[in-house]
Scaffold this motif. Structure first.
Motif, PDB file in Angstrom:
ATOM      1  N   LYS A   1       0.839  -1.197   0.000  1.00 61.33           N
ATOM      2  CA  LYS A   1       0.000   0.000   0.000  1.00 61.33           C
ATOM      3  C   LYS A   1       0.875   1.248   0.000  1.00 61.33           C
ATOM      4  O   LYS A   1       1.762   1.402   0.838  1.00 61.33           O
ATOM      5  CB  LYS A   1      -0.911   0.002   1.228  1.00 61.33           C
ATOM      6  N   PHE A   2       0.610   2.149  -0.959  1.00 61.39           N
ATOM      7  CA  PHE A   2       1.373   3.389  -1.055  1.00 61.39           C
ATOM      8  C   PHE A   2       0.980   4.353   0.061  1.00 61.39           C
ATOM      9  O   PHE A   2      -0.179   4.432   0.466  1.00 61.39           O
ATOM     10  CB  PHE A   2       1.158   4.059  -2.405  1.00 61.39           C
ATOM     11  N   ILE A   3       1.980   5.117   0.541  1.00 64.26           N
ATOM     12  CA  ILE A   3       1.786   6.108   1.591  1.00 64.26           C
ATOM     13  C   ILE A   3       2.399   7.411   1.113  1.00 64.26           C
ATOM     14  O   ILE A   3       3.524   7.424   0.605  1.00 64.26           O
ATOM     15  CB  ILE A   3       2.451   5.678   2.908  1.00 64.26           C
ATOM     16  N   ILE A   4       1.685   8.515   1.291  1.00 65.22           N
ATOM     17  CA  ILE A   4       2.214   9.817   0.909  1.00 65.22           C
ATOM     18  C   ILE A   4       2.905  10.454   2.111  1.00 65.22           C
ATOM     19  O   ILE A   4       2.396  10.402   3.234  1.00 65.22           O
ATOM     20  CB  ILE A   4       1.096  10.749   0.358  1.00 65.22           C
ATOM     21  N   ASN A   5       4.097  10.980   1.909  1.00 67.90           N
ATOM     22  CA  ASN A   5       4.891  11.640   2.949  1.00 67.90           C
ATOM     23  C   ASN A   5       4.954  10.811   4.235  1.00 67.90           C
ATOM     24  O   ASN A   5       4.517  11.248   5.309  1.00 67.90           O
ATOM     25  CB  ASN A   5       4.336  13.037   3.249  1.00 67.90           C
ATOM     26  N   PRO A   6       5.487   9.582   4.166  1.00 69.61           N
ATOM     27  CA  PRO A   6       5.567   8.734   5.366  1.00 69.61           C
ATOM     28  C   PRO A   6       6.534   9.303   6.391  1.00 69.61           C
ATOM     29  O   PRO A   6       7.409  10.115   6.072  1.00 69.61           O
ATOM     30  CB  PRO A   6       6.085   7.401   4.808  1.00 69.61           C
ATOM     31  N   SER A   7       6.390   8.858   7.641  1.00 63.18           N
ATOM     32  CA  SER A   7       7.317   9.241   8.697  1.00 63.18           C
ATOM     33  C   SER A   7       8.593   8.412   8.561  1.00 63.18           C
ATOM     34  O   SER A   7       8.645   7.426   7.821  1.00 63.18           O
ATOM     35  CB  SER A   7       6.692   9.013  10.068  1.00 63.18           C
ATOM     36  N   ARG A   8       9.633   8.787   9.314  1.00 63.37           N
ATOM     37  CA  ARG A   8      10.873   8.023   9.268  1.00 63.37           C
ATOM     38  C   ARG A   8      10.660   6.594   9.771  1.00 63.37           C
ATOM     39  O   ARG A   8      11.244   5.640   9.253  1.00 63.37           O
ATOM     40  CB  ARG A   8      11.960   8.727  10.094  1.00 63.37           C
ATOM     41  N   ALA A   9       9.805   6.443  10.786  1.00 63.07           N
ATOM     42  CA  ALA A   9       9.509   5.106  11.303  1.00 63.07           C
ATOM     43  C   ALA A   9       8.809   4.263  10.248  1.00 63.07           C
ATOM     44  O   ALA A   9       9.086   3.067  10.110  1.00 63.07           O
ATOM     45  CB  ALA A   9       8.651   5.219  12.558  1.00 63.07           C
ATOM     46  N   GLN A  10       7.903   4.866   9.480  1.00 62.17           N
ATOM     47  CA  GLN A  10       7.220   4.129   8.418  1.00 62.17           C
ATOM     48  C   GLN A  10       8.190   3.746   7.303  1.00 62.17           C
ATOM     49  O   GLN A  10       8.080   2.665   6.721  1.00 62.17           O
ATOM     50  CB  GLN A  10       6.069   4.966   7.858  1.00 62.17           C
ATOM     51  N   LEU A  11       9.162   4.616   7.023  1.00 63.98           N
ATOM     52  CA  LEU A  11      10.131   4.314   5.969  1.00 63.98           C
ATOM     53  C   LEU A  11      10.975   3.092   6.314  1.00 63.98           C
ATOM     54  O   LEU A  11      11.448   2.380   5.418  1.00 63.98           O
ATOM     55  CB  LEU A  11      11.047   5.512   5.714  1.00 63.98           C
ATOM     56  N   GLU A  12      11.182   2.835   7.608  1.00 64.34           N
ATOM     57  CA  GLU A  12      11.941   1.654   8.011  1.00 64.34           C
ATOM     58  C   GLU A  12      11.241   0.371   7.557  1.00 64.34           C
ATOM     59  O   GLU A  12      11.874  -0.656   7.344  1.00 64.34           O
ATOM     60  CB  GLU A  12      12.118   1.643   9.526  1.00 64.34           C
ATOM     61  N   LEU A  13       9.920   0.443   7.412  1.00 61.49           N
ATOM     62  CA  LEU A  13       9.138  -0.732   7.006  1.00 61.49           C
ATOM     63  C   LEU A  13       8.831  -0.732   5.512  1.00 61.49           C
ATOM     64  O   LEU A  13       8.256  -1.694   4.997  1.00 61.49           O
ATOM     65  CB  LEU A  13       7.815  -0.765   7.789  1.00 61.49           C
TER      66      LEU A  13
END
Length: 730
Positions: A162-174
């Motif tokens: 699932k695409f996410i717009i402007n993710p947080s740094r914690a989300q980018l780890e996943l």
């Protein structure tokens, strides 16, 4: 009186919203906005000079992005407690914004423009670099500076498909995608990011997802400008033109340039031929005409040169060096080129050459990141150097350029996900560009891959890279594989793609024209894949897999985990134990505490030295078990016993009391044992009286029979009374 505030909101569709406001801060700038999301606050301003400086024939645009430490409630590190030169992350953000904005100013606008973006308040759940392009464009929207179209930027991540717009740094780890896209309402202008081996179709899908969100952000800018009151675009003095001179230059040079471009030649040969044509053109003008209009003659020659070269490719399907549009230049490479480094590789493609080295170290050599928006460390990092001799130039060296930071970061992102998670080393790759005629950053990726494999790093898969170009006149287009430097300068697109045999690992795309169709992008990606795989095959011919071990002169690293309670014992008072151990063994020892455990890194070139460190660690953490027998050696004699050392744990000492030497009464310790004697003892745990460890030699010896007729002092001792015995009487 407080000035009126104008605010517009952008709904991100997941409960978050971005607000853009203007009217209260930095009102003397030509345009200023405040962008907010969560606790993050960014100030964006733009100012342009009213007229161009004399002799300037380009756009002097400066994009500056800075993060204030106060934004995160922190002090700047180092001796001087003041923000100074920009960090690499700030430079990378500047480049992201600059690359989208620069092509959108009128081609004849040469007045100085300064865009300043500042992080004033930071939120841990917001990555501010994704908002910098929005702040810059919104400030331009409120100004009277000529600008062709509004833009914005957005980051895309993907978690569980699932695409996410402007993710947080914690989300980018996943996430398996970290991609920044810059675009106008009509077309994509910039793409940059890293991916975990995704397909070309997935990449296009991510770009389209971001583009839809960018359109919403641009609409908000337009509403804000309308509410604030759109300023009339300022008038400016454009470039001087003379149609007669242009026609004269074109008539004298176009056919000659076309002929040179169509025959295929090397860079310096071609450049000399073009210069010769230019000198012939100059002879058509008098000295007085050149004095007055020499700048126009040079400008029109460049214009004609660009037109002729582009038409050669569109008309004939051939390029400046004679290749077809899909053809890759000749490639040769070599590993283990430098004898003393841990890993090295030389990669040459046409007239572009990179020499890469890989250096292995402990976590102590990790690259420390300390900025208001990010703290941490990198155990894999890559540096890229572009000296002037690589293009045959002599120019001053003024430190690391923004270009070097950007190209190095792209190559680092291309390779980093192919370093195994369990790799114990900190790795630094350095690329020295020795020749450059097109895409030295992609040569860096290829040389970097080979240097890592040569160093014995067990890469998941090797990575290659290619730079694609585009030439179009609106009706016709040609996608070019492995572009030259001239094709980058004269073309309409620079699209760098890196990847493995399984998918894309990084990309960087800059578009210089409006309205790039997705069909062209998809063709460029498909053509890039063919080129990448061709180059990958060449790399594998040189070294088909990583070396099974590091080189003899390279350090070996052994990881050992010890209980946290023993960290202090290994370090010793004031670091005495670990320092003496490093000196004696010729190793480097680093200890990190992780989850109440000590993670010990032992780095050295001598296997015996590493073995000695491991033995010392075993000795320190050795813990005898109750009732078990251990071999010991006498290392010191005392009046009341002997100090013995466990042979399997040198340095671990314990007192063997005289009463535990033998069943018979012992007057002198030397009657039973002497220095250097080796024998077995039984571990009895802690003595309840002394609270010290107790061992016994006699406990492993057969008990002698008791002689009731012997004097009391000579009788064998009675068995010790058992305090825990039960009374079994009925």
């Amino acid at each position: 009186m407080i000035p009126q505030l104008f605010v517009e909101s952008i709904d991100l569709g997941d409960g978050r919203s971005i607000t853009i406001e203007t009217g209260r801060l930095a009102k003397q700038a030509d345009g200023s906005v405040v962008v907010r999301i969560g606790k993050t606050v960014i100030l964006g301003t733009v100012v342009s000079a009213r007229k161009a400086s004399p002799g300037i024939d380009f756009l002097p645009l400066t994009v500056d992005y800075r993060e204030k430490f106060a934004a995160a409630g922190r002090f700047p590190g180092g001796f001087f407690k003041r923000e100074a030169r920009p960090s690499d992350n700030e430079v990378l953000t500047m480049r992201l914004v600059d690359r989208v904005l620069r092509p959108l100013f009128p081609s004849d606008y040469h007045a100085e423009v300064q865009v300043m973006i500042q992080l004033m308040s930071h939120d841990e759940d917001v990555m501010p670099d994704a908002l910098a392009g929005l702040a810059a464009s919104a400030a331009l929207a409120l100004s009277d500076i000529p600008f062709e179209t509004l833009i914005s930027e957005a980051r895309v991540g993907r978690i569980d498909g699932k695409f996410i717009i402007n993710p947080s740094r914690a989300q980018l780890e996943l996430s398996d995608i970290d991609m920044m896209i810059g675009a106008s309402t009509d077309s994509i202008a910039m793409v940059e990011g890293e991916m975990k081996e995704i397909s070309e179709a997935e990449m296009v899908e991510a770009i389209k997802f971001a583009h839809e969100h960018i359109k919403v952000q641009i609409a908000a800018q337009e509403r804000l400008a309308a509410a604030f009151g759109k300023k009339e675009v300022r008038t400016y003095e454009g470039e001087r033109e003379d149609e007669a001179i242009y026609e004269k230059v074109k008539a004298a040079s176009y056919d000659k340039i076309y002929a040179i471009a169509s025959k295929g030649s090397a860079k310096h040969e071609r450049s000399a031929a073009f210069d010769e044509v230019k000198e012939e053109v100059k002879t058509l003008f008098t000295d007085e005409e050149l004095l007055e209009n020499g700048d126009l003659v040079s400008k029109y020659f460049k214009k004609v040169n660009k037109e002729a070269v582009r038409n050669v490719t569109l008309d004939l399907g051939t390029r400046l060096d004679g290749r077809k549009t899909t053809e890759i230049r000749d490639i040769w490479s070599e590993v283990d080129y430098l004898p003393s480094v841990h890993g090295s590789a030389l990669f040459t493609r046409g007239e572009t050459q990179a020499l890469a080295t890989a250096t292995l170290g402990t976590s102590r050599e990790a690259n420390q990141i300390d900025s208001p928006s990010e703290q941490g460390e990198e155990k894999f990092y890559l540096h890229y150097n572009f000296p002037p001799f690589s293009t045959g130039e002599a120019r001053p060296l003024r430190g690391t350029s923004r270009r070097e930071v950007g190209h190095g970061n792209l190559a680092q992102r291309a390779l980093k996900n192919m370093i195994p998670a369990d790799c114990p080393y900190t790795i630094r790759v350095v690329s020295e560009v020795l020749e450059s005629n097109g895409s030295s950053s992609m040569a860096t990726v290829c040389a970097g891959t080979l240097s890592l494999m040569d160093a014995g790093i067990q890469m998941i898969r090797p990575v290659s890279g290619i730079a694609m170009g585009l030439i179009t006149d609106g009706d016709r287009f040609a996608v070019l594989s492995d572009i030259l430097g001239d094709e980058d300068h004269l073309g309409d697109m620079d699209f760098k793609v890196t990847g493995t045999s399984e998918g894309i690992t990084a990309c960087q795309m800059d578009i210089k024209i409006d309205g790039l169709k997705y069909e062209i992008m998809e063709q460029a990606l498909a053509q890039a894949r063919d080129g990448r795989l061709h180059i990958l095959g060449k790399l594998i011919e040189t070294l088909d897999k990583p070396r099974t071990d590091v080189k003899v002169h390279a350090p070996k690293i052994i990881m050992r985990t010890i209980p946290g309670a023993f960290i202090g014992a290994l370090i010793g008072p004031g670091g005495k134990v670990i320092q003496e151990l490093q000196k004696a063994t010729g190793t480097t020892i680093v200890i990190n505490e992780v989850d109440e455990q000590g993670v010990v890194e032992i780095l050295g070139t001598d296997p015996d030295g590493i073995a000695a460190v491991l033995a010392k660690i075993d000795s320190i953490i050795f813990k005898p078990q109750m009732g078990e027998a251990y071999e010991v050696k006498v290392i010191k004699m005392l009046d009341f016993g002997a100090v013995v050392e466990y042979t399997e744990a040198p340095g671990n000492e314990v007192l063997l009391h005289v009463s535990e030497l033998a069943w018979e009464r012992t007057e002198n310790v030397t009657d039973v044992v002497n220095m250097g004697d080796v024998f077995q003892v039984k571990y009895l745990g802690l003595d309840p009286k002394t609270r010290k460890e107790k061992v016994s030699r006699k406990a492993l010896l057969p008990r002698p029979p008791r002689d009731e007729n012997a004097p009391r002092e000579e009788r064998a001792p009675r068995p010790e009374r058992r305090d825990d015995r039960r009374d079994d009487r009925k």
